[in-house]
Design a protein around this motif. Structure first.
Motif, PDB file in Angstrom:
ATOM      1  N   ALA A   6       0.813  -1.204   0.000  1.00 41.69           N
ATOM      2  CA  ALA A   6       0.000   0.000   0.000  1.00 41.69           C
ATOM      3  C   ALA A   6       0.854   1.265   0.000  1.00 41.69           C
ATOM      4  CB  ALA A   6      -0.923  -0.008   1.210  1.00 41.69           C
ATOM      5  N   GLN A   7       2.141   1.148   0.220  1.00 39.16           N
ATOM      6  CA  GLN A   7       3.019   2.304   0.247  1.00 39.16           C
ATOM      7  C   GLN A   7       3.268   2.819  -1.169  1.00 39.16           C
ATOM      8  OE1 GLN A   7       6.519   0.991   2.192  1.00 39.16           O
ATOM      9  NE2 GLN A   7       5.557   0.779   4.177  1.00 39.16           N
ATOM     10  N   VAL A   8       3.493   4.109  -1.262  1.00 41.76           N
ATOM     11  CA  VAL A   8       3.832   4.715  -2.553  1.00 41.76           C
ATOM     12  C   VAL A   8       5.280   4.358  -2.876  1.00 41.76           C
ATOM     13  CG1 VAL A   8       4.065   6.878  -3.798  1.00 41.76           C
ATOM     14  CG2 VAL A   8       2.217   6.590  -2.138  1.00 41.76           C
ATOM     15  N   PRO A   9       5.528   3.787  -4.062  1.00 45.46           N
ATOM     16  CA  PRO A   9       6.904   3.400  -4.416  1.00 45.46           C
ATOM     17  C   PRO A   9       7.798   4.632  -4.561  1.00 45.46           C
ATOM     18  CG  PRO A   9       5.320   2.395  -5.915  1.00 45.46           C
ATOM     19  CD  PRO A   9       4.570   3.378  -5.072  1.00 45.46           C
ATOM     20  N   THR A  10       9.037   4.483  -4.140  1.00 45.01           N
ATOM     21  CA  THR A  10      10.009   5.564  -4.295  1.00 45.01           C
ATOM     22  C   THR A  10      10.398   5.681  -5.765  1.00 45.01           C
ATOM     23  OG1 THR A  10      11.903   4.115  -3.936  1.00 45.01           O
ATOM     24  CG2 THR A  10      10.915   5.146  -1.976  1.00 45.01           C
ATOM     25  N   SER A  11      11.088   6.760  -6.103  1.00 45.66           N
ATOM     26  CA  SER A  11      11.492   6.945  -7.504  1.00 45.66           C
ATOM     27  C   SER A  11      12.506   5.880  -7.931  1.00 45.66           C
ATOM     28  CB  SER A  11      12.063   8.343  -7.709  1.00 45.66           C
ATOM     29  OG  SER A  11      13.222   8.518  -6.932  1.00 45.66           O
ATOM     30  N   ARG A  15      11.961   3.482 -11.137  1.00 52.75           N
ATOM     31  CA  ARG A  15      12.948   3.412 -12.226  1.00 52.75           C
ATOM     32  C   ARG A  15      13.445   1.984 -12.425  1.00 52.75           C
ATOM     33  NH1 ARG A  15      14.970   8.354  -9.947  1.00 52.75           N
ATOM     34  NH2 ARG A  15      16.564   7.136  -8.901  1.00 52.75           N
ATOM     35  N   SER A  16      13.736   1.297 -11.326  1.00 51.38           N
ATOM     36  CA  SER A  16      14.227  -0.080 -11.452  1.00 51.38           C
ATOM     37  C   SER A  16      13.136  -1.000 -11.985  1.00 51.38           C
ATOM     38  CB  SER A  16      14.763  -0.583 -10.116  1.00 51.38           C
ATOM     39  OG  SER A  16      13.744  -0.616  -9.146  1.00 51.38           O
ATOM     40  N   ARG A  17      11.888  -0.709 -11.641  1.00 48.23           N
ATOM     41  CA  ARG A  17      10.775  -1.510 -12.168  1.00 48.23           C
ATOM     42  C   ARG A  17      10.702  -1.382 -13.680  1.00 48.23           C
ATOM     43  NH1 ARG A  17       4.512   0.232 -12.107  1.00 48.23           N
ATOM     44  NH2 ARG A  17       3.654  -1.672 -12.971  1.00 48.23           N
ATOM     45  N   TRP A  18      10.743  -0.144 -14.190  1.00 45.25           N
ATOM     46  CA  TRP A  18      10.635   0.060 -15.620  1.00 45.25           C
ATOM     47  C   TRP A  18      11.847  -0.488 -16.369  1.00 45.25           C
ATOM     48  CZ3 TRP A  18       6.176   0.506 -17.551  1.00 45.25           C
ATOM     49  CH2 TRP A  18       5.155   1.154 -16.859  1.00 45.25           C
ATOM     50  N   LEU A  19      13.022  -0.341 -15.771  1.00 45.20           N
ATOM     51  CA  LEU A  19      14.221  -0.895 -16.400  1.00 45.20           C
ATOM     52  C   LEU A  19      14.144  -2.419 -16.454  1.00 45.20           C
ATOM     53  CD1 LEU A  19      16.974  -0.338 -17.669  1.00 45.20           C
ATOM     54  CD2 LEU A  19      17.949  -0.413 -15.381  1.00 45.20           C
ATOM     55  N   VAL A 115      15.223  -4.955  -5.902  1.00 44.92           N
ATOM     56  CA  VAL A 115      15.109  -5.646  -4.609  1.00 44.92           C
ATOM     57  C   VAL A 115      15.752  -4.810  -3.507  1.00 44.92           C
ATOM     58  CG1 VAL A 115      15.859  -7.682  -3.313  1.00 44.92           C
ATOM     59  CG2 VAL A 115      14.917  -7.953  -5.606  1.00 44.92           C
ATOM     60  N   ARG A 116      16.930  -4.272  -3.766  1.00 42.77           N
ATOM     61  CA  ARG A 116      17.606  -3.435  -2.762  1.00 42.77           C
ATOM     62  C   ARG A 116      16.804  -2.190  -2.440  1.00 42.77           C
ATOM     63  NH1 ARG A 116      23.820  -3.546  -2.262  1.00 42.77           N
ATOM     64  NH2 ARG A 116      23.150  -1.805  -1.005  1.00 42.77           N
ATOM     65  N   ALA A 117      16.251  -1.542  -3.459  1.00 39.91           N
ATOM     66  CA  ALA A 117      15.472  -0.320  -3.243  1.00 39.91           C
ATOM     67  C   ALA A 117      14.192  -0.620  -2.471  1.00 39.91           C
ATOM     68  CB  ALA A 117      15.150   0.341  -4.584  1.00 39.91           C
ATOM     69  N   ARG A 118      13.549  -1.740  -2.794  1.00 40.23           N
ATOM     70  CA  ARG A 118      12.322  -2.099  -2.071  1.00 40.23           C
ATOM     71  C   ARG A 118      12.610  -2.424  -0.615  1.00 40.23           C
ATOM     72  NH1 ARG A 118       8.169  -4.791  -5.129  1.00 40.23           N
ATOM     73  NH2 ARG A 118       7.306  -5.421  -3.126  1.00 40.23           N
ATOM     74  N   LEU A 119      13.673  -3.162  -0.363  1.00 39.18           N
ATOM     75  CA  LEU A 119      14.008  -3.501   1.020  1.00 39.18           C
ATOM     76  C   LEU A 119      14.423  -2.263   1.804  1.00 39.18           C
ATOM     77  CD1 LEU A 119      15.860  -6.898   0.540  1.00 39.18           C
ATOM     78  CD2 LEU A 119      13.495  -6.511   1.237  1.00 39.18           C
ATOM     79  N   GLY A 122      11.337  -0.368   2.605  1.00 39.58           N
ATOM     80  CA  GLY A 122      10.601  -1.060   3.663  1.00 39.58           C
ATOM     81  C   GLY A 122      11.195  -0.810   5.044  1.00 39.58           C
ATOM     82  N   ARG A 123      12.521  -0.647   5.121  1.00 36.77           N
ATOM     83  CA  ARG A 123      13.165  -0.359   6.395  1.00 36.77           C
ATOM     84  C   ARG A 123      12.918   1.088   6.831  1.00 36.77           C
ATOM     85  NH1 ARG A 123      17.277  -3.552   4.190  1.00 36.77           N
ATOM     86  NH2 ARG A 123      18.355  -1.691   3.452  1.00 36.77           N
ATOM     87  N   GLN A 124      12.835   1.997   5.860  1.00 30.98           N
ATOM     88  CA  GLN A 124      12.648   3.408   6.174  1.00 30.98           C
ATOM     89  C   GLN A 124      11.227   3.745   6.570  1.00 30.98           C
ATOM     90  OE1 GLN A 124      14.064   5.390   2.690  1.00 30.98           O
ATOM     91  NE2 GLN A 124      16.217   5.079   3.194  1.00 30.98           N
ATOM     92  N   ALA A 125      10.245   3.024   6.050  1.00 27.19           N
ATOM     93  CA  ALA A 125       8.849   3.325   6.331  1.00 27.19           C
ATOM     94  C   ALA A 125       8.512   3.199   7.829  1.00 27.19           C
ATOM     95  CB  ALA A 125       7.944   2.458   5.484  1.00 27.19           C
ATOM     96  N   PRO A 126       8.866   2.099   8.510  1.00 26.11           N
ATOM     97  CA  PRO A 126       8.558   2.014   9.940  1.00 26.11           C
ATOM     98  C   PRO A 126       9.314   3.066  10.772  1.00 26.11           C
ATOM     99  CG  PRO A 126       9.010  -0.167   9.092  1.00 26.11           C
ATOM    100  CD  PRO A 126       9.362   0.813   8.018  1.00 26.11           C
ATOM    101  N   ALA A 127      10.538   3.410  10.357  1.00 27.63           N
ATOM    102  CA  ALA A 127      11.290   4.420  11.083  1.00 27.63           C
ATOM    103  C   ALA A 127      10.630   5.785  10.949  1.00 27.63           C
ATOM    104  CB  ALA A 127      12.729   4.463  10.559  1.00 27.63           C
ATOM    105  N   ALA A 128      10.113   6.091   9.741  1.00 26.02           N
ATOM    106  CA  ALA A 128       9.436   7.367   9.542  1.00 26.02           C
ATOM    107  C   ALA A 128       8.104   7.402  10.287  1.00 26.02           C
ATOM    108  CB  ALA A 128       9.209   7.598   8.046  1.00 26.02           C
ATOM    109  N   ALA A 129       7.411   6.277  10.352  1.00 27.28           N
ATOM    110  CA  ALA A 129       6.145   6.214  11.083  1.00 27.28           C
ATOM    111  C   ALA A 129       6.361   6.345  12.587  1.00 27.28           C
ATOM    112  CB  ALA A 129       5.427   4.921  10.763  1.00 27.28           C
ATOM    113  N   ALA A 130       7.447   5.792  13.087  1.00 26.44           N
ATOM    114  CA  ALA A 130       7.739   5.882  14.514  1.00 26.44           C
ATOM    115  C   ALA A 130       8.157   7.285  14.901  1.00 26.44           C
ATOM    116  CB  ALA A 130       8.843   4.889  14.878  1.00 26.44           C
ATOM    117  N   ALA A 131       8.808   7.998  13.991  1.00 26.43           N
ATOM    118  CA  ALA A 131       9.254   9.360  14.281  1.00 26.43           C
ATOM    119  C   ALA A 131       8.093  10.343  14.257  1.00 26.43           C
ATOM    120  CB  ALA A 131      10.302   9.793  13.271  1.00 26.43           C
TER     121      ALA A 131
END
Length: 132
Positions: A6-11, A15-19, A115-119, A122-131
């Motif tokens: 449900a999260q909005v994908p980062t740029s 980009r990696s998806r389209w590539l 895969v790296r960008a998605r992971l 995913g790590r940044q989303a909970p940190a931003a929600a907690a802040a």
């Protein structure tokens, strides 16, 4: 808490998806053209080698992480085929084999980047929600 889908994908993810999608599609078209018209090696039955790429396209389009992971492993079969054919093929097949190797490495790179960008996202989303 929102789900990862449900999260909005980062740029970087977009980009990696389209590539990944474009490179997979290009590798699929190259494989079909190679076996069916450009440098036929028989009755065209070797065109079946692109079936895994056909199965990967919907998963790449829907951004299924599992698809990016298995495709990053399976793509090395195409790179290996290109390496074998570049050493044993006559004429323009060398160019086709070189293109297959380049597309395979590019597809692997794009899948690994995704895969790296998605992971990382995913790590940044909970940190931003907690802040917040």
């Amino acid at each position: 808490m929102t789900e990862p889908s449900a999260q909005v994908p980062t740029s970087a993810v977009q980009r990696s998806r389209w590539l990944s999608f474009g490179t997979c599609l290009a590798l699929l078209v190259l494989g079909l053209l190679w076996e069916l018209s450009l440098a036929r090696t028989g009755a065209g039955t070797l065109a079946i080698k692109v079936v895994p790429l056909v199965f990967a396209l919907p998963g790449l389009w829907r951004m299924k992480l599992y698809t990016y992971r298995w495709l990053s492993l399976a793509v090395w079969l195409y790179a290996a085929e290109g390496a074998v054919r570049i050493n044993s093929a006559p004429g323009r097949e060398v160019l086709l084999a070189g293109a297959e190797i380049v597309l395979s490495v590019l597809l692997f790179t794009a899948c690994a980047w995704h895969v790296r960008a998605r992971l990382a996202a995913g790590r940044q989303a909970p940190a931003a929600a907690a802040a917040a």
